[in-house]
Design an enzyme around this catalytic site. Structure first.
Site, PDB file in Angstrom:
ATOM      1  N   GLU A 331       0.845  -1.191   0.000  1.00  0.00           N
ATOM      2  CA  GLU A 331       0.000   0.000   0.000  1.00  0.00           C
ATOM      3  C   GLU A 331       0.878   1.237   0.000  1.00  0.00           C
ATOM      4  OE1 GLU A 331      -2.255   0.269   3.598  1.00  0.00           O
ATOM      5  OE2 GLU A 331      -0.525  -0.092   4.879  1.00  0.00           O
ATOM      6  N   ASN A 333       1.008   4.829   2.066  1.00  0.00           N
ATOM      7  CA  ASN A 333       0.495   5.643   3.168  1.00  0.00           C
ATOM      8  C   ASN A 333       0.625   7.103   2.758  1.00  0.00           C
ATOM      9  OD1 ASN A 333      -0.248   3.801   5.377  1.00  0.00           O
ATOM     10  ND2 ASN A 333       1.883   3.169   5.200  1.00  0.00           N
ATOM     11  N   ARG A 384       8.471   2.391  20.004  1.00  0.00           N
ATOM     12  CA  ARG A 384       7.201   2.998  20.407  1.00  0.00           C
ATOM     13  C   ARG A 384       6.902   2.553  21.835  1.00  0.00           C
ATOM     14  NH1 ARG A 384       3.163   2.828  15.180  1.00  0.00           N
ATOM     15  NH2 ARG A 384       4.756   2.943  13.550  1.00  0.00           N
ATOM     16  N   ASP A 579      11.043 -17.301  71.715  1.00  0.00           N
ATOM     17  CA  ASP A 579      10.017 -17.626  72.700  1.00  0.00           C
ATOM     18  C   ASP A 579       9.689 -16.453  73.613  1.00  0.00           C
ATOM     19  OD1 ASP A 579       8.124 -19.285  73.702  1.00  0.00           O
ATOM     20  OD2 ASP A 579       9.443 -20.445  74.978  1.00  0.00           O
ATOM     21  N   ASP A 685       6.580 -33.257  70.493  1.00  0.00           N
ATOM     22  CA  ASP A 685       5.228 -33.570  70.067  1.00  0.00           C
ATOM     23  C   ASP A 685       4.285 -33.147  71.167  1.00  0.00           C
ATOM     24  OD1 ASP A 685       3.307 -35.061  68.182  1.00  0.00           O
ATOM     25  OD2 ASP A 685       2.856 -35.924  70.147  1.00  0.00           O
ATOM     26  N   HIS A 780       9.130 -21.779  81.649  1.00  0.00           N
ATOM     27  CA  HIS A 780       8.543 -20.436  81.663  1.00  0.00           C
ATOM     28  C   HIS A 780       8.443 -19.989  83.115  1.00  0.00           C
ATOM     29  CE1 HIS A 780       7.146 -20.080  77.378  1.00  0.00           C
ATOM     30  NE2 HIS A 780       7.449 -21.365  77.447  1.00  0.00           N
ATOM     31  N   THR A 915       1.254 -26.375  72.160  1.00  0.00           N
ATOM     32  CA  THR A 915       0.675 -26.198  70.821  1.00  0.00           C
ATOM     33  C   THR A 915       0.943 -27.428  69.949  1.00  0.00           C
ATOM     34  OG1 THR A 915       1.147 -23.828  71.012  1.00  0.00           O
ATOM     35  CG2 THR A 915       0.594 -24.667  68.821  1.00  0.00           C
TER      36      THR A 915
END
Length: 1518
Positions: A331, A333, A384, A579, A685, A780, A915
């Site tokens: 083409e 332009n 660009r 801790d 555990d 503790h 825990t």
């Protein structure tokens, strides 16, 4: 003038055709002849640019250099754009028009030009630049058009006419249509002759818009619609040109310039092959590696066609060059190109100035533009830079540019318009932000300059394509110049990006969020951190002496243990870094503050046995609340403390998590910890359960860590009346630990229960038996006896004791370090530690502790308490329970909590409490307090109470087996038939595939984000890690902030220095916070960063709470489809209720002149559409919601047909069977494909996941039968009814969705089947399809009871089941001792299966669909919401009056189980509300849904009936 006025009054603009233009601007033959005369020279004094942005400014600059006054036009959306300000004059246009239409309005533009005495109009590129009507309108108005004449534009702007001109000029062309096409039929005619693939192009050009490739018939319609729509939007003409697609070609264009005297020259060529979506990304001039002969042919053809059509001014002739050196005309332009800058750089010619001077009538020769004088000068590259996100399929990004820092320097040219701080990028126009042009002596040098320039840019606020540009520029193929238009498609590695760090902007975002919306880490109290900066003397690395770690490294774990035992003096471990702050400061101490003290500790306390700094709760708290990586903490501390061994807490088979994991997880975790610097593992555990201990011990051994196996201590060995945990128990337990190979024995006294006498007895007994075993004691100091116990322990033969710095000691923490050091001075146990240095260390932490005031335990706890010897609450839990009681306003009830804790412990069998077992006791205690229950109440009503999940899981055996076993009958009462685990939980778990998990995480978050250690974190805390990664992506490295700033933010005008890396410091000052911007619900926070002003806008969550905002897509939900980018909704392709497939188009969006199709990624039914045509939406806005029920059942039903057909095939002859097998194969493929498309599960046979949970509720069966890529365990069930699987490929919503299906929904569900399936279905009698019966049960029952089961429908099964229940024949109705008298074992098996199968149906008999309520004239008396289903009760027993404090009702599920409900939901004025039973609570089986306030709508309670979990929920139904 009359002609001009007539033109201005005519309402034609962009859609005006040549014919209409001809009518409006018809000229006499005399005028036509006049135009043929010699071009009139005309001086241009004022020039208007009919464009915007960068190109408008480019033309203005050329005009200014030639003393030409400039005029700009702008739309309403462009009021803030620079091109308006750069011009000498500017005028607003397009009132009432769409943003793009404003710049396409020919009459208004001409009117502005005429009114303001404009001599010439430059169209720029895009918009009207190739519109012949516009060029002609300019001429008719007496205004020069900077470009070719309108007849040339008409001819060459139309691709078909241009193609014919090329043919006439003897220039080669690609096969294509001879006329523009406007419908698909014309395209298909072309395809018949030339075949696929084809290229669809806008007939009148479009700058890359209006171009689509169709490679097959299935792609044609969509491609045609999109190309036509884009072309119409871009240039006002939706007609298309079709041509054969030439692949593996180079896109080369020749820059030409012609004058009004028939002269045309070229400025050489540009290579524009690097394209995406037919949009040029990077342009190169001249074309690299181009044969000079080919160059000459192409440039000659470009000049030839230009001369042939009489081309004037600047333009471009574009060619495709195939791999055989043949070029084809594409083409012309008829305008200035975006990439004209490249040609300017390599020729030194200002093309825009040349355009203007040619328009004034000057010949090329006067401009020095003669072909032999135009020379190549080096090479140029243009990038660009766009506001597109390359990592998200180049989705356009819009918004405000928060930071803009441009590149500059030798060889770099910048052409821009909207590139500056505070510029707003709108979605209405092209995404081009900056054109960067690099020029140098050759292509490689130009690329090097470009790379340097792109790296200099700093753009924040919008995403850009810079990462993609850098990848292209540094690609070897690009540097060598070997380019084709498929370069990007053939190099997927171009899309692998190194993310920009963007640290400053993210850090500012964090501060802004904190200042506007409050702390992002929840604070425990209202107390604020102190404004203080604790400091310690600077320590140089060379000052750090050797310590015990050097012994460990030299001797190994065994030799290390021997050295410890031989050491004559007392050794201490410092718990300050774990801790201590876990007990006193809610584990909230940050790595930053730990690192401050680390060098001081390393230098002054090299005699420490170890420092405890990791493991336990610190791991998930670091990720969850402190937003920092625990692995990084370990590595960084190891770097600062190379001489002291590190110790961590390892929860046996749970590592640092709270679930049971496959053994290879524990192995990998320990190895990873050792690799990051961990030395000693205190393995424990929570129940002293040896099988769990063995897993942890063996894992540490494999990793070559020091095994410090722990005995968790409870009770009192000195009290002979307490026989469960006596001296003999502990010694025997130690025997087992020694057999397992422990290097060091640890006594873990987590509640501080040891007393001097008991300590002496315990240690002496162990020491007598194991004289060479190092013993380490941890306690503790809750009761305040810690130092006394330690002295007794040391006298009895202990080697190591745990202490903490004085300012973090006492109460529920460890005993004081200074106190012990002083107490042992001048004794045989003298630690040799300098007390002065301990005091200095303590002073630092005393100040640091003030930074953590919001989490300070002393807010509620003022001292220790010796009642711990009675309640046995562990230290950390004691603090937490008290804090929770006070925060809930129940401080006065804390004594009751402690008393209930004692009772709860005894109810559970007097267990070891640490825990997570301590949480079980604590949860039961709080449950008892909240429900006003005594131990006696619990035992008497255990059958009907709904216990906390942690208690149920404990009783199942999820934590292991407690010493002495589980208490009966309470265990049976609590479990209510749930499965019991008699061995080690997790023992049968399959090993995880870490490589696969890593790959999945990298696919989700990126290769650069996920490390090996992150995989381990994910396995233990999947959701927490994902949230941590998302948080870090949004807010950056917040661990760099000082602690006070991190928690509550800075004060106004306070200077903050943030060292983001060595030698790089951000100086940040918060200047101001704006008032609320009501329109957006935002506040703007202003900063000064390194002397530059910045600002961040943040949504004020409190202010926008009541504002209506468009919902955002939840990306974790597969049934939600969001907008991939901001834009305008062009089209909605679906409607609510539609059934769609994966890949179906739902909506079409338009942004920056580019259309994007939003497709569904899954199969489903449209539930709700959240957008409308014309609506402007933002990225990630919710577009569509789907329902998946039909898709799930579709897969299930297809499998049913397949399965039934297989059964039928066994009775067929070989020929029919072969045919059936072929059908089965196709069905199997269909089932598998559907499953994969849905993203629900990994293979077709995994349908058992649905059937098992839907009909049996038997999770264990799922565990046994379904083959997942990762283990499925009962621990992975959240809220005890929604199944959450580790495997990301299995959708989390399946189970909940299936559970919501009612019988009527399933039976009436429309399931679309394909043609093959319909034929197969027709072969099977419908009455024999057990659509709701699991295949396994089907097979089992058919084998044992063929007479009963054959040809039974679901209704018949239901009736039979009800009959059996009425007769009391079902298993759950029989007493154990009577079962043999009533039924045979075979009958029992059948009864059990049938009961489990049809259990949900009894509730269904009471249920009605929600829609059915609207059809009843007499609304139901009461309504209950169970398992997401509405249940209405019509029984006469429901009598409601105005007085209902004692209202209660029992729903009988069977003869032995009832749901006891207090507080029903009743009908009042045709709406349904909760009836409270007097204490503002809705009760189910005496379990409060909400103890603190009247139960709100939506409140839930969960109970279990016959292994079926029921979720009760208060709702309102109008």
């Amino acid at each position: 003038m009359y002609r001009v006025n007539n033109l201005l009054q005519t309402s034609y603009c962009v859609r005006s055709t040549f014919a209409s233009c001809k009518r409006l601007l018809s000229s006499s033959k005399a005028n036509d002849k006049k135009q043929d005369k010699k071009y009139q020279v005309r001086k241009i004094n004022k020039l208007l640019v009919a464009n915007r942005g960068e190109i408008a400014i480019r033309v203005f600059r050329a005009c200014t250099e030639n003393n030409i006054r400039t005029v700009a036009i702008y739309s309403a959306e462009d009021e803030g754009q620079l091109h308006r300000i750069k011009a000498d004059e500017s005028f607003k246009i397009g009132k009432g028009l769409a943003p793009i239409a404003a710049y396409l309005n020919i009459p208004e533009i001409i009117k502005v030009a005429v009114k303001n005495d404009v001599d010439a109009i430059h169209p720029g590129y895009g918009f009207l630049s190739e519109n012949g009507d516009f060029a002609k309108a300019c001429v008719e108005a007496g205004i020069s058009f900077i470009g070719p004449t309108h007849d040339v534009i008409y001819r060459m702007g139309d691709k078909l006419n241009a193609r014919q001109a090329a043919i006439d000029a003897k220039v080669p062309v690609i096969p294509g249509t001879t006329e523009a096409v406007s419908n698909l039929d014309a395209v298909r005619e072309f395809v018949k002759e030339h075949g696929y693939p084809i290229m669809l192009k806008a007939a009148r050009g479009g700058g890359g818009r209006g171009m689509r490739v169709a490679r097959s018939e299935s792609e044609l319609e969509e491609a045609f619609q999109r190309a036509s729509s884009e072309a119409l939007a871009a240039v006002g003409d939706g007609r298309l040109f079709v041509e054969r697609l030439v692949s593996q070609a180079r896109h080369i264009e020749v820059q030409i310039i012609g004058d009004h005297f028939g002269q045309v020259v070229h400025l050489f060529e540009r290579d524009c092959s690097v394209q995406r979506r037919h949009q040029k990304v990077i342009e190169v001039a001249p074309a690299t590696n181009l044969d000079p002969v080919i160059r000459d042919r192409m440039t000659a053809d470009a000049v030839r066609i230009a001369k042939y059509v009489g081309y004037q001014n600047a333009g471009t002739v574009e060619f495709l060059l195939d791999n055989q050196g043949r070029h084809y005309f594409i083409e012309v332009n008829c305008r200035l190109q975006v990439e004209h800058t490249c040609s300017e750089e390599i020729t030194g010619i200002d093309i825009v100035q040349s355009q203007i001077k040619i328009a004034e009538g000057k010949p090329l020769a006067d401009l020095g533009l003669e072909q032999d004088k135009i020379k190549l000068m080096g090479a140029a590259v243009q990038c660009r830079m766009t506001t597109e996100d390359p990592a998200n399929n180049f989705t356009p990004d819009v918004g405000r540019i928060d930071v803009f820092r441009s590149a500059e320097g030798f060889g770099i040219r910048i052409d821009s318009a909207s590139a500056y701080t505070d510029a707003v990028i709108s979605p209405f126009y092209d995404s081009l932000l900056v054109k960067v042009i690099a020029h140098s002596r050759n292509h490689q040098e130009a690329c090097a300059k470009m790379v340097r320039a792109l790296k200099e840019f700093r753009i924040r606020g919008v995403k850009t394509n810079i990462p993609f540009l850098l990848n292209v520029l540094q690609h070897e193929q690009f540097l060598q110049g070997s380019l084709t238009t498929s370069f990007i498609d053939e190099n997927p590695n171009l899309f692998k990006f190194l993310p920009t760090q963007n640290r400053a902007q993210k850090l500012l975002n964090y501060i802004s969020e904190v200042l506007v919306n409050g702390p992002l880490t929840p604070l425990g109290t209202d107390v604020k951190p102190m404004k203080i900066k604790p400091e310690l003397p600077h320590i140089k690395k060379k000052e750090i002496p050797n310590g015990w770690r050097q012994v460990l490294l030299q001797e190994g774990p065994t030799g290390f243990a021997k050295a410890v035992r031989k050491h004559p003096q007392a050794l201490i471990m410092d718990t300050t870094m774990r801790d201590a702050h876990q007990s006193l400061l809610a584990t909230r101490v940050r790595t930053r503050d730990l690192k401050k003290s680390a060098p001081f500790v390393a230098k002054n306390f090299s005699k420490f046995f170890s420092v405890e700094n990791w493991g336990g709760a610190t791991f998930d708290v670091a990720l969850r609340f402190l937003h920092e990586c625990p692995w990084d903490r370990l590595t960084e501390l190891r770097e600062l403390m190379p001489n002291i061994p590190f110790q961590m807490l390892l929860r046996g088979a749970n590592a640092v998590g709270y679930s049971n994991y496959p053994d290879n997880v524990i192995d990998s975790f320990c190895q990873m910890a050792v690799n990051h610097g961990m030395d000693i593992f205190r393995v424990f555990d929570s129940l002293n359960y040896l099988p769990n201990m063995k897993v942890g011990i063996e894992a540490v051994g494999k990793a070559n860590g020091v095994i410090s196996a722990a005995v968790c201590y409870t009770g009192d060995v000195a009290d002979t009346s307490r026989t469960k945990y006596n001296l003999d128990y502990y010694v025997k337990y130690v025997d087992e630990l020694v057999k397992m190979g422990t290097h060091i024995l640890s006594i873990k006294d987590m509640a501080g229960l040891l007393k001097p006498r008991a300590t002496t007895m315990l240690i002496d007994a162990i020491r007598q038996k194991y004289p060479d075993l190092p013993i380490h004691v941890h306690t503790h100091d809750t009761a305040g006896t810690g130092i006394a116990n330690y002295i007794a322990a040391l006298e009895a033969g202990v080697d190591v004791v745990d202490v903490t710095v004085d300012s973090l000691s006492g109460m529920t923490s460890q005993p004081t370090m200074g106190g012990l050091v002083a107490a042992l001075q001048n004794t045989k146990h003298d630690t040799g530690i300098n007390l002065e240095r301990v005091n200095e260390y303590s002073a630092f932490w005393e100040q640091t502790r003030l930074l953590y005031a919001p989490f300070e335990c002393t807010t509620t706890m003022k001292s220790g308490n010796a009642d711990v010897y009675k309640n046995e609450i562990p230290g950390g839990q004691y603090t937490n329970l008290q804090f929770q009681a006070f925060s809930l306003g129940l401080g006065s009830q804390f004594e009751n909590v402690k008393k209930s804790y004692i009772e709860a412990n005894q109810l559970l069998g007097d267990i070891i409490k640490v825990t997570p077992s301590s949480k079980v006791v604590g949860d039961l205690a709080q449950f008892m307090v909240q429900n006003n229950l005594t131990a006696k109440n619990v035992r008497e009503r255990g059958d009907e109470l709904s216990f906390p999940s942690s208690v149920v899981e404990f009783m199942q055996g999820q934590l292991g087996q407690p010493h002495g076993g589980f208490p009966e009958p309470l265990r049976t009462q609590i479990l209510k038939g749930k499965k019991k685990i008699d061995g080690r939980p997790g023992a049968d778990s399959k090993s995880l595939d870490f490589d696969k998990i890593e790959e999945e995480l990298k696919n989700k978050f990126g290769d650069d984000i996920i490390r090996k250690c992150d995989v381990i974190s994910y396995v233990m805390f999947p959701k927490v890690l994902e949230e941590y990664i998302d948080f870090k992506k949004q807010y950056g490295p917040v661990d760099l902030y000082p602690t006070r700033i991190f928690f509550v933010g800075p004060e106004l005008n306070e200077m903050i220095d943030i060292e983001i890396e060595h030698g790089k410091v951000l100086h940040i000052v918060v200047l101001a916070i704006s008032e609320l911007m009501v329109a957006t619900g935002e506040r703007e926070v202003f900063f000064q960063v390194n002397g530059q002003l910045r600002s961040m806008k943040v949504k004020d969550k409190a202010a926008i709470k009541d504002q209506k905002v468009h919902p955002k897509v939840d990306k974790s939900k597969a049934n939600q489809i969001g907008a991939p980018m901001p834009g305008q909704v062009l089209d909605v392709k679906i409607k609510e209720g539609d059934l769609i497939k994966k890949g179906d188009t739902v909506v079409v969006l338009s942004a920056m002149k580019m259309e994007t199709v939003v497709k569904s990624t899954v199969e489903g039914k449209i539930k709700k559409i959240h957008v409308r045509v014309g609506q402007q939406i933002q990225g990630d806005d919710l577009v569509v919601e789907l329902e998946f029920c039909f898709a799930i059942l579709n897969v299930r039903f297809r499998y049913k047909i397949l399965n039934k057909e297989k059964h039928m095939a066994t009775s067929m002859n070989d020929e029919n069977q072969e045919q059936t097998n072929l059908g089965n194969k196709s069905l199997e493929t269909a089932v598998h494909n559907t499953a994969i498309q849905m993203g629900c599960w990994t293979a077709a046979d995994d349908y058992l996941l649905i059937t098992s949970i839907m009909h049996l509720g038997d999770l264990e069966r799922v565990h046994q039968r379904v083959k997942f890529s990762m283990p499925f365990t009962l621990e992975n069930i959240q809220d005890r009814w929604q199944c959450l699987l580790y495997d990301p490929s299995i959708s989390k919503m399946i189970v909940s969705k299936v559970q919501q299906l009612s019988m009527s929904q399933i039976e009436t569900l429309h399931i679309p089947l394909n043609e093959d399936e319909e034929q197969l279905l027709a072969l099977i009698p419908s009455c024999t399809i057990p659509t709701l019966v699991d295949d396994e049960i089907d097979t089992c029952l058919s084998k044992n009871f063929p007479k009963f089961w054959a040809n039974r429908t679901i209704d018949e099964l239901r009736e039979y089941w009800l009959e059996m229940r009425q007769q009391g024949l079902l298993v759950d109705q029989q007493e154990t001792n009577n079962s043999e008298e009533t039924q045979t074992s075979q009958e029992l098996a059948f009864s059990r299966k049938l009961s489990q199968l049809l259990a949900p149906f009894e509730f269904e008999l009471l249920s009605r669909d929600k829609e059915q309520f609207a059809n009843k004239t007499d609304p139901p008396r009461a309504i209950l919401y169970v398992n997401n289903r509405l249940y209405c009760m019509y029984t006469e027993e429901l009598k409601f009056g105005t007085s209902f404090p004692d209202r209660q009702f029992d729903i009988s599920f069977d003869n032995s189980t009832k749901i006891h409900i207090q507080g029903m939901i009743v009908c009042k004025l045709e709406s349904f509300y909760i009836i409270n039973n007097g204490d503002n609570a809705f009760r189910v089986n005496n379990a409060l849904l909400n103890p603190n306030e009247a139960s709100p709508l939506g409140t839930r309670a969960v109970i279990n009936i016959l292994e079926h979990t029921m979720v009760f929920q208060a709702i309102e139904l109008s």
